[in-house]
Design a protein around this motif. Structure first.
Motif, mmCIF file in Angstrom:
data_model
loop_
_atom_site.group_PDB
_atom_site.id
_atom_site.type_symbol
_atom_site.label_atom_id
_atom_site.label_comp_id
_atom_site.label_asym_id
_atom_site.label_seq_id
_atom_site.Cartn_x
_atom_site.Cartn_y
_atom_site.Cartn_z
ATOM 1 N N VAL A 101 0.821 -1.210 0.000
ATOM 2 C CA VAL A 101 0.000 0.000 0.000
ATOM 3 C C VAL A 101 0.855 1.261 0.000
ATOM 4 O O VAL A 101 0.381 2.328 0.347
ATOM 5 C CB VAL A 101 -0.959 0.016 1.213
ATOM 6 C CG1 VAL A 101 -1.982 -1.078 1.103
ATOM 7 C CG2 VAL A 101 -0.187 -0.097 2.517
ATOM 8 N N ASP A 102 2.107 1.156 -0.375
ATOM 9 C CA ASP A 102 2.987 2.311 -0.385
ATOM 10 C C ASP A 102 2.796 3.091 -1.687
ATOM 11 O O ASP A 102 3.308 2.701 -2.731
ATOM 12 C CB ASP A 102 4.445 1.874 -0.240
ATOM 13 C CG ASP A 102 5.364 3.048 0.019
ATOM 14 O OD1 ASP A 102 5.253 4.057 -0.701
ATOM 15 O OD2 ASP A 102 6.176 2.954 0.946
ATOM 16 N N PRO A 103 2.046 4.188 -1.642
ATOM 17 C CA PRO A 103 1.745 4.918 -2.880
ATOM 18 C C PRO A 103 2.981 5.524 -3.540
ATOM 19 O O PRO A 103 3.043 5.586 -4.759
ATOM 20 C CB PRO A 103 0.773 6.005 -2.444
ATOM 21 C CG PRO A 103 0.759 6.021 -0.967
ATOM 22 C CD PRO A 103 1.407 4.757 -0.483
ATOM 23 N N GLU A 104 3.974 5.953 -2.760
ATOM 24 C CA GLU A 104 5.165 6.548 -3.358
ATOM 25 C C GLU A 104 5.927 5.525 -4.192
ATOM 26 O O GLU A 104 6.290 5.775 -5.331
ATOM 27 C CB GLU A 104 6.100 7.126 -2.297
ATOM 28 C CG GLU A 104 7.365 7.712 -2.929
ATOM 29 C CD GLU A 104 8.460 8.043 -1.921
ATOM 30 O OE1 GLU A 104 9.592 8.259 -2.378
ATOM 31 O OE2 GLU A 104 8.189 8.054 -0.711
ATOM 32 N N LEU A 105 6.140 4.358 -3.626
ATOM 33 C CA LEU A 105 6.874 3.323 -4.349
ATOM 34 C C LEU A 105 6.100 2.894 -5.587
ATOM 35 O O LEU A 105 6.658 2.780 -6.670
ATOM 36 C CB LEU A 105 7.141 2.125 -3.434
ATOM 37 C CG LEU A 105 7.911 0.969 -4.059
ATOM 38 C CD1 LEU A 105 9.265 1.434 -4.598
ATOM 39 C CD2 LEU A 105 8.092 -0.139 -3.043
ATOM 40 N N SER A 106 4.816 2.676 -5.434
ATOM 41 C CA SER A 106 3.984 2.272 -6.558
ATOM 42 C C SER A 106 4.007 3.329 -7.663
ATOM 43 O O SER A 106 4.162 3.003 -8.837
ATOM 44 C CB SER A 106 2.551 2.036 -6.083
ATOM 45 O OG SER A 106 1.754 1.622 -7.144
ATOM 46 N N SER A 107 3.892 4.592 -7.292
ATOM 47 C CA SER A 107 3.869 5.647 -8.310
ATOM 48 C C SER A 107 5.225 5.807 -8.995
ATOM 49 O O SER A 107 5.285 6.239 -10.139
ATOM 50 C CB SER A 107 3.416 6.974 -7.706
ATOM 51 O OG SER A 107 4.386 7.471 -6.813
ATOM 52 N N ARG A 108 6.301 5.440 -8.331
ATOM 53 C CA ARG A 108 7.622 5.517 -8.967
ATOM 54 C C ARG A 108 7.880 4.337 -9.896
ATOM 55 O O ARG A 108 8.585 4.477 -10.893
ATOM 56 C CB ARG A 108 8.723 5.586 -7.908
ATOM 57 C CG ARG A 108 8.762 6.950 -7.207
ATOM 58 C CD ARG A 108 9.946 7.093 -6.317
ATOM 59 N NE ARG A 108 11.179 7.211 -7.090
ATOM 60 C CZ ARG A 108 12.376 7.193 -6.534
ATOM 61 N NH1 ARG A 108 12.513 7.068 -5.234
ATOM 62 N NH2 ARG A 108 13.460 7.286 -7.286
ATOM 63 N N LEU A 109 7.322 3.178 -9.582
ATOM 64 C CA LEU A 109 7.569 1.991 -10.404
ATOM 65 C C LEU A 109 6.597 1.885 -11.589
ATOM 66 O O LEU A 109 6.950 1.349 -12.633
ATOM 67 C CB LEU A 109 7.467 0.731 -9.543
ATOM 68 C CG LEU A 109 8.598 0.532 -8.550
ATOM 69 C CD1 LEU A 109 8.260 -0.575 -7.565
ATOM 70 C CD2 LEU A 109 9.908 0.239 -9.262
ATOM 71 N N ARG A 110 5.384 2.380 -11.429
ATOM 72 C CA ARG A 110 4.361 2.238 -12.466
ATOM 73 C C ARG A 110 4.772 2.802 -13.824
ATOM 74 O O ARG A 110 4.548 2.157 -14.853
ATOM 75 C CB ARG A 110 3.061 2.879 -11.990
ATOM 76 C CG ARG A 110 1.872 2.484 -12.833
ATOM 77 C CD ARG A 110 0.570 3.064 -12.325
ATOM 78 N NE ARG A 110 0.378 2.825 -10.917
ATOM 79 C CZ ARG A 110 0.021 3.763 -10.039
ATOM 80 N NH1 ARG A 110 -0.183 4.996 -10.422
ATOM 81 N NH2 ARG A 110 -0.153 3.461 -8.779
ATOM 82 N N PRO A 111 5.387 3.997 -13.899
ATOM 83 C CA PRO A 111 5.752 4.529 -15.221
ATOM 84 C C PRO A 111 6.725 3.646 -15.995
ATOM 85 O O PRO A 111 6.665 3.580 -17.222
ATOM 86 C CB PRO A 111 6.377 5.891 -14.906
ATOM 87 C CG PRO A 111 5.820 6.266 -13.582
ATOM 88 C CD PRO A 111 5.631 4.975 -12.843
ATOM 89 N N GLU A 112 7.623 2.975 -15.303
ATOM 90 C CA GLU A 112 8.566 2.083 -15.995
ATOM 91 C C GLU A 112 7.827 0.927 -16.647
ATOM 92 O O GLU A 112 8.125 0.540 -17.774
ATOM 93 C CB GLU A 112 9.622 1.581 -15.025
ATOM 94 C CG GLU A 112 10.538 2.670 -14.536
ATOM 95 C CD GLU A 112 11.578 2.171 -13.556
ATOM 96 O OE1 GLU A 112 11.792 0.958 -13.459
ATOM 97 O OE2 GLU A 112 12.182 3.029 -12.890
ATOM 98 N N LEU A 113 6.880 0.368 -15.934
ATOM 99 C CA LEU A 113 6.067 -0.706 -16.483
ATOM 100 C C LEU A 113 5.293 -0.203 -17.691
ATOM 101 O O LEU A 113 5.261 -0.847 -18.736
ATOM 102 C CB LEU A 113 5.103 -1.237 -15.417
ATOM 103 C CG LEU A 113 3.954 -2.111 -15.905
ATOM 104 C CD1 LEU A 113 4.484 -3.391 -16.529
ATOM 105 C CD2 LEU A 113 3.007 -2.420 -14.769
ATOM 106 N N ALA A 114 4.684 0.963 -17.545
ATOM 107 C CA ALA A 114 3.867 1.508 -18.633
ATOM 108 C C ALA A 114 4.717 1.780 -19.869
ATOM 109 O O ALA A 114 4.279 1.499 -20.990
ATOM 110 C CB ALA A 114 3.161 2.775 -18.173
#
Length: 184
Positions: A101-114
């Motif tokens: 549930v860590d929004p900072e980590l998720s928001s930093r990793l999501r763009p790489e996946l996208a």
């Protein structure tokens, strides 16, 4: 007396320690010093491989979640888009396990996946005979954005087929048709 680990064995010990630290204390509280202590390694060993904790966590994510992988386009746009979106679903679900549930980590990793998925969608369009330059970057991001939105807000209702058939392909075809033809 513990033997000194090197190479792959040392790296694996550090990645395992980083995972354990992430699970136990979360990304915000995780420190390179804590990972080093847990791994039985010096902090300098970590910093030689990963300049900061985000880079270390990126390595953990790459190891512990299914990779999107390079999908060679087949020329069947629908099937290629579905394969990319299915890969996004699998990777993002794995990413959610890692990031919790860590929004900072998720928001930093999501763009790489996208970005990986967007690149593959552009390749699929080209092999299917469409000019990827005729498709706006926003439209290329749209199916990935919709899949991630479904994963975040409508768990169990992720429908890559509907996103592909009802939204992405019709809009891509309209954009390609509206684009001026290339000069010979």
């Amino acid at each position: 007396m513990q033997t000194r680990r090197r190479g792959a064995a040392l790296e694996q010990a550090i990645l395992d320690a980083a995972w354990a630290e992430l699970v136990e204390v979360g990304y915000q509280e995780m420190t390179m010093a804590g990972v080093a202590e847990r791994a039985g390694a010096a902090k300098s060993v970590l910093y030689r491989r990963w300049p900061d904790k985000f880079d270390l966590i990126r390595a953990v994510v790459e190891q512990r979640t299914p990779a999107l992988g390079r999908l060679a386009p087949t020329g069947n746009l629908r099937e290629d888009v579905l394969r990319v979106l299915d890969g996004v679903v699998a990777r993002y679900r794995g990413l959610s396990v890692v990031t919790g549930v860590d929004p900072e980590l998720s928001s930093r990793l999501r763009p790489e996946l996208a970005q990986d998925a967007i690149t593959q969608l552009g390749e699929a369009l080209q092999v299917a005979g469409m000019d990827p330059a005729a498709i706006s970057p926003r439209l290329l991001r749209l199916p990935i954005t919709l899949v991630i939105d479904d994963l975040l807000h409508h768990i169990g209702e992720v429908d890559p087929q509907a996103i592909t058939d009802e939204i992405f392909i019709p809009l891509a075809e309209l954009a390609a048709a509206a684009s001026p033809p290339k000069a010979p």
